[in-house]
Motif scaffolding. Structure first.
Motif, PDB file in Angstrom:
ATOM      1  N   LYS A 139       0.814  -1.220   0.000  1.00  0.00           N
ATOM      2  CA  LYS A 139       0.000   0.000   0.000  1.00  0.00           C
ATOM      3  C   LYS A 139       0.847   1.270   0.000  1.00  0.00           C
ATOM      4  CE  LYS A 139      -3.781  -2.302   2.452  1.00  0.00           C
ATOM      5  NZ  LYS A 139      -4.533  -2.403   3.733  1.00  0.00           N
ATOM      6  N   MET A 140       2.147   1.141   0.285  1.00  0.00           N
ATOM      7  CA  MET A 140       3.008   2.324   0.355  1.00  0.00           C
ATOM      8  C   MET A 140       3.465   2.741  -1.031  1.00  0.00           C
ATOM      9  SD  MET A 140       5.557   1.458   3.505  1.00  0.00           S
ATOM     10  CE  MET A 140       4.935   1.020   5.110  1.00  0.00           C
ATOM     11  N   PRO A 141       3.603   4.037  -1.261  1.00  0.00           N
ATOM     12  CA  PRO A 141       4.252   4.490  -2.497  1.00  0.00           C
ATOM     13  C   PRO A 141       5.692   3.992  -2.533  1.00  0.00           C
ATOM     14  CG  PRO A 141       3.101   6.292  -1.415  1.00  0.00           C
ATOM     15  CD  PRO A 141       3.071   5.153  -0.469  1.00  0.00           C
ATOM     16  N   PRO A 142       6.202   3.651  -3.694  1.00  0.00           N
ATOM     17  CA  PRO A 142       7.515   2.998  -3.779  1.00  0.00           C
ATOM     18  C   PRO A 142       8.672   3.817  -3.227  1.00  0.00           C
ATOM     19  CG  PRO A 142       6.560   3.362  -5.984  1.00  0.00           C
ATOM     20  CD  PRO A 142       5.562   3.828  -4.983  1.00  0.00           C
ATOM     21  N   MET A 143       8.594   5.140  -3.280  1.00  0.00           N
ATOM     22  CA  MET A 143       9.738   5.961  -2.904  1.00  0.00           C
ATOM     23  C   MET A 143       9.683   6.433  -1.455  1.00  0.00           C
ATOM     24  SD  MET A 143      11.292   5.714  -5.633  1.00  0.00           S
ATOM     25  CE  MET A 143      12.682   6.773  -5.262  1.00  0.00           C
ATOM     26  N   VAL A 144       8.712   5.965  -0.664  1.00  0.00           N
ATOM     27  CA  VAL A 144       8.614   6.381   0.738  1.00  0.00           C
ATOM     28  C   VAL A 144       9.756   5.739   1.527  1.00  0.00           C
ATOM     29  CG1 VAL A 144       7.183   6.245   2.809  1.00  0.00           C
ATOM     30  CG2 VAL A 144       6.141   6.709   0.615  1.00  0.00           C
ATOM     31  N   ALA A 145      10.328   6.506   2.467  1.00  0.00           N
ATOM     32  CA  ALA A 145      11.476   5.989   3.228  1.00  0.00           C
ATOM     33  C   ALA A 145      11.093   4.782   4.076  1.00  0.00           C
ATOM     34  CB  ALA A 145      12.021   7.106   4.127  1.00  0.00           C
ATOM     35  N   GLU A 146       9.864   4.781   4.576  1.00  0.00           N
ATOM     36  CA  GLU A 146       9.446   3.673   5.439  1.00  0.00           C
ATOM     37  C   GLU A 146       9.396   2.345   4.676  1.00  0.00           C
ATOM     38  OE1 GLU A 146       5.912   2.569   8.649  1.00  0.00           O
ATOM     39  OE2 GLU A 146       5.762   4.378   7.418  1.00  0.00           O
ATOM     40  N   ALA A 147       9.175   2.408   3.370  1.00  0.00           N
ATOM     41  CA  ALA A 147       9.139   1.179   2.572  1.00  0.00           C
ATOM     42  C   ALA A 147      10.492   0.466   2.643  1.00  0.00           C
ATOM     43  CB  ALA A 147       8.777   1.499   1.127  1.00  0.00           C
ATOM     44  N   THR A 148      11.572   1.236   2.660  1.00  0.00           N
ATOM     45  CA  THR A 148      12.910   0.636   2.781  1.00  0.00           C
ATOM     46  C   THR A 148      13.068  -0.059   4.118  1.00  0.00           C
ATOM     47  OG1 THR A 148      13.766   2.419   1.391  1.00  0.00           O
ATOM     48  CG2 THR A 148      15.370   1.129   2.642  1.00  0.00           C
ATOM     49  N   VAL A 149      12.521   0.572   5.189  1.00  0.00           N
ATOM     50  CA  VAL A 149      12.587  -0.025   6.527  1.00  0.00           C
ATOM     51  C   VAL A 149      11.846  -1.354   6.551  1.00  0.00           C
ATOM     52  CG1 VAL A 149      11.966   0.285   8.947  1.00  0.00           C
ATOM     53  CG2 VAL A 149      12.824   2.228   7.629  1.00  0.00           C
ATOM     54  N   VAL A 150      10.652  -1.386   5.946  1.00  0.00           N
ATOM     55  CA  VAL A 150       9.843  -2.613   5.938  1.00  0.00           C
ATOM     56  C   VAL A 150      10.543  -3.706   5.138  1.00  0.00           C
ATOM     57  CG1 VAL A 150       7.640  -3.617   5.227  1.00  0.00           C
ATOM     58  CG2 VAL A 150       7.694  -1.351   6.277  1.00  0.00           C
ATOM     59  N   ARG A 151      11.110  -3.340   3.976  1.00  0.00           N
ATOM     60  CA  ARG A 151      11.828  -4.332   3.162  1.00  0.00           C
ATOM     61  C   ARG A 151      13.014  -4.918   3.942  1.00  0.00           C
ATOM     62  NH1 ARG A 151      11.176  -0.349  -0.866  1.00  0.00           N
ATOM     63  NH2 ARG A 151       9.572  -0.908  -2.395  1.00  0.00           N
ATOM     64  N   ASN A 152      13.759  -4.040   4.603  1.00  0.00           N
ATOM     65  CA  ASN A 152      14.902  -4.491   5.393  1.00  0.00           C
ATOM     66  C   ASN A 152      14.458  -5.442   6.498  1.00  0.00           C
ATOM     67  OD1 ASN A 152      17.622  -4.559   6.273  1.00  0.00           O
ATOM     68  ND2 ASN A 152      17.178  -3.003   7.813  1.00  0.00           N
ATOM     69  N   TYR A 153      13.350  -5.102   7.155  1.00  0.00           N
ATOM     70  CA  TYR A 153      12.818  -5.942   8.230  1.00  0.00           C
ATOM     71  C   TYR A 153      12.431  -7.324   7.699  1.00  0.00           C
ATOM     72  CZ  TYR A 153       9.523  -7.681  11.713  1.00  0.00           C
ATOM     73  OH  TYR A 153       8.858  -8.462  12.620  1.00  0.00           O
ATOM     74  N   LEU A 154      11.712  -7.343   6.571  1.00  0.00           N
ATOM     75  CA  LEU A 154      11.281  -8.626   5.999  1.00  0.00           C
ATOM     76  C   LEU A 154      12.482  -9.454   5.541  1.00  0.00           C
ATOM     77  CD1 LEU A 154       8.150  -7.431   3.992  1.00  0.00           C
ATOM     78  CD2 LEU A 154       8.149  -8.893   6.015  1.00  0.00           C
ATOM     79  N   ASP A 155      13.501  -8.784   4.994  1.00  0.00           N
ATOM     80  CA  ASP A 155      14.705  -9.511   4.583  1.00  0.00           C
ATOM     81  C   ASP A 155      15.350 -10.210   5.774  1.00  0.00           C
ATOM     82  OD1 ASP A 155      14.386  -8.790   1.983  1.00  0.00           O
ATOM     83  OD2 ASP A 155      15.794  -7.109   2.036  1.00  0.00           O
ATOM     84  N   TRP A 156      15.429  -9.521   6.920  1.00  0.00           N
ATOM     85  CA  TRP A 156      16.034 -10.117   8.111  1.00  0.00           C
ATOM     86  C   TRP A 156      15.186 -11.277   8.628  1.00  0.00           C
ATOM     87  CZ3 TRP A 156      20.573 -10.105  10.323  1.00  0.00           C
ATOM     88  CH2 TRP A 156      21.482  -9.081  10.012  1.00  0.00           C
ATOM     89  N   VAL A 157      13.870 -11.080   8.670  1.00  0.00           N
ATOM     90  CA  VAL A 157      12.978 -12.136   9.185  1.00  0.00           C
ATOM     91  C   VAL A 157      13.100 -13.397   8.336  1.00  0.00           C
ATOM     92  CG1 VAL A 157      10.547 -12.796   9.462  1.00  0.00           C
ATOM     93  CG2 VAL A 157      11.356 -10.581  10.310  1.00  0.00           C
ATOM     94  N   LEU A 158      13.129 -13.216   7.022  1.00  0.00           N
ATOM     95  CA  LEU A 158      13.169 -14.379   6.130  1.00  0.00           C
ATOM     96  C   LEU A 158      14.547 -15.030   6.095  1.00  0.00           C
ATOM     97  CD1 LEU A 158      11.024 -12.936   3.196  1.00  0.00           C
ATOM     98  CD2 LEU A 158      10.352 -14.693   4.837  1.00  0.00           C
ATOM     99  N   ALA A 159      15.580 -14.282   6.479  1.00  0.00           N
ATOM    100  CA  ALA A 159      16.938 -14.847   6.435  1.00  0.00           C
ATOM    101  C   ALA A 159      17.281 -15.648   7.691  1.00  0.00           C
ATOM    102  CB  ALA A 159      17.967 -13.725   6.252  1.00  0.00           C
ATOM    103  N   LEU A 160      16.487 -15.493   8.750  1.00  0.00           N
ATOM    104  CA  LEU A 160      16.801 -16.190  10.000  1.00  0.00           C
ATOM    105  C   LEU A 160      16.408 -17.666   9.930  1.00  0.00           C
ATOM    106  CD1 LEU A 160      15.728 -13.557  12.672  1.00  0.00           C
ATOM    107  CD2 LEU A 160      18.032 -14.189  12.011  1.00  0.00           C
TER     108      LEU A 160
END
Length: 811
Positions: free
Chosen positions: A283-304
């Motif tokens: 639902k977030m616009p692609p260039m919003v800074a928070e989208a990067t935070v969410v992507r980073n969070y999901l990357d860490w969760v899936l890598a564990l």
């Protein structure tokens, strides 16, 4: 119809047709399929007479052969209009209800049921109440027809045309979809006003149900329309993107993340949280800074590694072989690891222990942890805690911070890729704290077996299971570890290596390793055992083998230089030509003192780098009884010096010292290497011995080293670090060691080959130390070492021989 009713007798004997799940009202025309034998016989009887039959409904539809109690008393007299025989013996009839009637008596049950029935005649008078009920009923039926959608409008037109209230009620009842009890209730209402009232009540209830159905259907239809609309629009978008050769990135990313979440086998709570984050991301616009935070969070969760783990190699013999091949000695450590493997083989759900390897630098604590991982066939992760002072290093940052990251524990688990690695927390005693929190307190949850199954990282925000991890910590000084943290760990102390152990380690491990790392071949460089032994004795003085490895590396460097100049040259390093490679020796091997001296005693001390010798010197000067202490001594050693001074004053007469010496003599006690801080309770008897030697002019035996604390009355108190001190005494070339009798139990930890080369003298009192350590004034030459004396020490006695352990040393 009224005339027909008058033509029929009020009481008749008719065949009975029991009905299952259906009720026939007067004026109702309906098809019935008949197959039961008695029912077929009843129809045949009716057809043989005047086609009149009585229809009554069974109370239970499942009853196949109904008795008189299984049939309702009130039913309908009907006429059979048509009859059609179907294949299989079944008969289909068309009947029309004529009038209500009730059963007076059952005349016969076989071959069909014959009953005597009494017809109920309807009154033709229409009261105002009946008229009102009729109008209300017609209005309700009109609304019912609109809501139901199952009754055609022309049916309502034909119903409105009925003026007879009884017929109106029966016609409406026949068109309603009611349960059998409700229809029977209407059929049994003989009074027309009562019947209209019941029908009004039932119709109102049915309309309420239909209204709810309509609302539910409307809501479902709207949802379906919305879903269909979204699906249609998405398909259009896909088609447009396909034509343009593009794909909607966010949608593709969301689908990809959902697939990864499904494959990751996350815990239920974590999976729901991750899916919510994916929805937010879409639902977030692609260039919003928070989208990067969410992507980073999901990357860490899936890598564990939430569910992935390696299978332990529980072959005890193989593990023991690996440990023995890679490490010489360290029997207690290896025994503990083998015990862990044995328990894992018996109990599959054992929690991972927390083991702390304590000891000086260079004794192999970190490399031992790597060997344990290899023996278990587990992944290995190392985390250095030296200088860590921020709690977020352990628990991670909250996601509200810019650049937030998980803690180093979670980072290590991601690096391992499994939930059961060997996790090394290196230098746990080097942590500190400041205004950013106390990392040692954060480690309590990590290293507590009762808590680490639900370790919470501030960044992940969901419990992570660390109970399967084998945590190993290392420390140089155990006393620097906070007590609550130390309580969670099982401490295995590695005090240091003997000279023989160092020789084995160098020949088997260090020399081949350095030759390989310097690009040399084994046949190009030869380093003999005597060479290694001389390097240990004269170029290193340590508990571990780190400096020894550096010196061997220096030999390999110089050999490599010579071989580069002459590729055919073979370098042979012997103990004789060793100084040409390493320079002049740095340490003197042999006796701590070359000759017995007055006022100089050799003590033994424990340091973070292992055991060490400590020379204590006492000088007497004319003066007024002042006591000077130099050598950067701590408070404990200063107190020991004062206690030794008090003991000497109390024993001055017995020792042959002038009793007023403290008034005419200044005493200076110095511990060399003044730049190095020194403290601890190990130098009490050493200071008293040096002080007594200086005042009595009796030299201290050069081959004697000692350790122990002293009381004001001269009692020798036990001290710690016995194994390390014995190794230091052996390194320094001492052959006799004096130590408190209560430390006898600690000698079990001393290696057997060291015990053979040292003579242990166990004492209870300072008088015994003086008798053993000081030469007699008239002795001009040093005596032979005393013979071994049986262990007949009397506790507390001051004029007996001390207990002597060990063989006469062989130089």
């Amino acid at each position: 119809m009224a005339e027909e009713n008058k033509a029929r007798p009020e009481i008749q004997e008719l065949p009975l047709l029991p009905l299952r799940g259906i009720i026939v009202f007067p004026y109702m025309v309906v098809h019935l399929d008949v197959g039961r034998e008695r029912s077929v016989n009843a129809i045949e009887e009716a057809m043989a007479q005047d086609r009149i039959i009585f229809l009554a409904t069974q109370k239970e539809a499942q009853t196949d052969q109904p008795d008189r109690d299984d049939i309702f008393q009130i039913g309908a007299i009907a006429e059979i209009k048509q009859l059609l025989k179907l294949p299989g013996g079944t008969i289909r009839i068309l009947v029309e209800g004529l009038a209500r009637a009730s059963i007076d008596d059952f005349l016969e049950m076989d071959p069909f049921i014959r009953v005597r029935v009494r017809e109920h005649r309807e009154s033709e008078t229409k009261t105002a109440a009946v008229e009102a009920l009729m109008r209300s009923l017609i209005n309700q039926f009109e609304q019912y027809v609109k809501l139901s959608k199952k009754i055609p409008p022309e049916t309502f037109v034909s119903v409105v045309a009925v003026e007879d209230p009884s017929r109106l009620a029966d016609v409406i009842s026949s068109h309603l979809t009611l349960k059998t009890p409700d229809k029977q209730r209407i059929l049994e209402a003989l009074d027309i006003e009562e019947r209209l009232g019941i029908l009004t009540e039932v119709l109102a209830k049915e309309m309420e149900i239909l209204e709810l159905e309509r609302k539910i259907n409307s809501r479902v239809r709207k949802q379906m329309e919305k879903t269909q609309k979204e699906y249609y629009l998405r398909e259009q978008i896909k088609a447009i993107q396909k034509e343009l050769g593009e794909k909607e990135d966010r949608q593709a990313e969301g689908e990809e993340l959902r697939e990864k979440i499904a494959k990751a086998k996350l815990p239920k709570e974590m999976e729901e949280k991750a899916l919510r984050e994916v929805e937010r991301l879409e639902k977030m616009p692609p260039m919003v800074a928070e989208a990067t935070v969410v992507r980073n969070y999901l990357d860490w969760v899936l890598a564990l590694p939430w569910a992935k783990q390696t299978k332990d190699r529980l072959d005890i013999e193989k593990a023991e072989q690996i440990l023995n091949d890679e490490h010489f000695g360290l029997d207690k450590v290896k025994e503990r690891i083998i015990e862990y493997l044995a328990i894992r083989k018996l109990a599959q759900k054992m929690k991972g222990p927390i083991i702390c390897f304590g000891g000086p630098p260079g004794v192999g604590k970190t490399s031992l942890a790597r060997s344990i991982a290899r023996a278990l066939e587990r992944k290995f992760v190392r985390l250095s805690l030296g200088g860590v002072r921020d709690e977020a290093e352990i628990r991670g940052h909250r996601r509200t911070y810019v650049g937030a990251m998980p803690g180093r524990i979670i980072q290590g688990m991601r690096t391992a890729g499994t939930k059961n690695p060997v996790f090394l927390l290196d230098e746990i005693d080097k942590m500190s704290n400041d205004f950013r929190g106390d990392p040692s307190s954060a480690l309590l949850e990590v290293l507590d077996p009762e808590q680490n199954s639900t370790f919470s990282d501030h960044f992940i925000e969901s419990p992570f299971d660390l109970s399967k991890v084998l945590f190993i910590t290392t420390a140089n000084a155990i006393h620097n570890i906070p007590r609550p943290l130390l309580d969670r760990m099982e401490v295995i102390y590695i005090p240091g290596y003997t000279e023989e152990e160092k020789v084995h380690i160098a020949i088997d491990h260090l020399v081949p390793k350095q030759i390989k790392e310097h690009g040399l071949k084994p046949e190009q460089v030869q380093i003999s055992e005597n060479t290694v032994r001389r390097v240990i004795r004269e170029y290193t003085r340590e508990a571990g083998v780190r400096n020894l490895e550096r010196e061997i590396a220096a030999l390999c460097r110089k050999s490599a230089r010579a071989i580069v100049k002459d590729p055919n040259k073979k370098v042979s390093i012997s103990s004789g030509n060793l100084p040409t490679y390493l320079g002049i020796p740095r340490y003197r091997y042999g006796l701590a003192e070359e000759e017995s001296q007055v006022g100089v005693a050799t003590g033994l001390a424990w340091t973070e780098t292992g055991g060490d010798t400590l020379a204590i010197e006492v000088a007497l000067l004319p003066g007024k009884g002042g006591l000077s202490l130099t050598g950067k001594l701590g408070d404990v050693m200063k107190e020991s010096a004062h206690a030794g001074m008090t003991y000497v004053r109390s024993r001055a007469k017995e020792l042959g010292i002038p009793e007023n010496f403290y008034q005419t003599t200044d005493i200076h006690i110095h511990v060399p290497e003044g730049a190095i801080p020194k403290d601890g309770p190990s130098a009490g008897i050493t200071m008293a011995t040096a002080l007594t030697s200086a005042l009595t002019k009796r030299p201290v035996r050069r081959e004697v080293a000692m350790t122990g604390e002293i009381t004001l009355r001269g009692r020798a108190l036990p001290v710690g670090g016995i194994k390390e001190k014995m190794l230091a005494a052996h390194r320094a070339g001492c052959t006799t060691v004096i130590l408190p009798a209560e430390n006898k139990k600690d000698l079990e930890d001393v290696p057997a080959n060291i015990k053979k080369k040292l003579r242990f003298v166990l004492v209870d009192h300072m008088d015994q130390v003086i008798k053993e350590a000081l030469l007699e004034p008239e002795q001009s030459t040093e005596p032979e070492p005393p013979e071994t004396i049986p262990a007949t020490l009397e506790q507390g006695s001051m004029n007996v021989y001390p207990e002597v352990l060990g063989d006469t040393p062989q130089n």
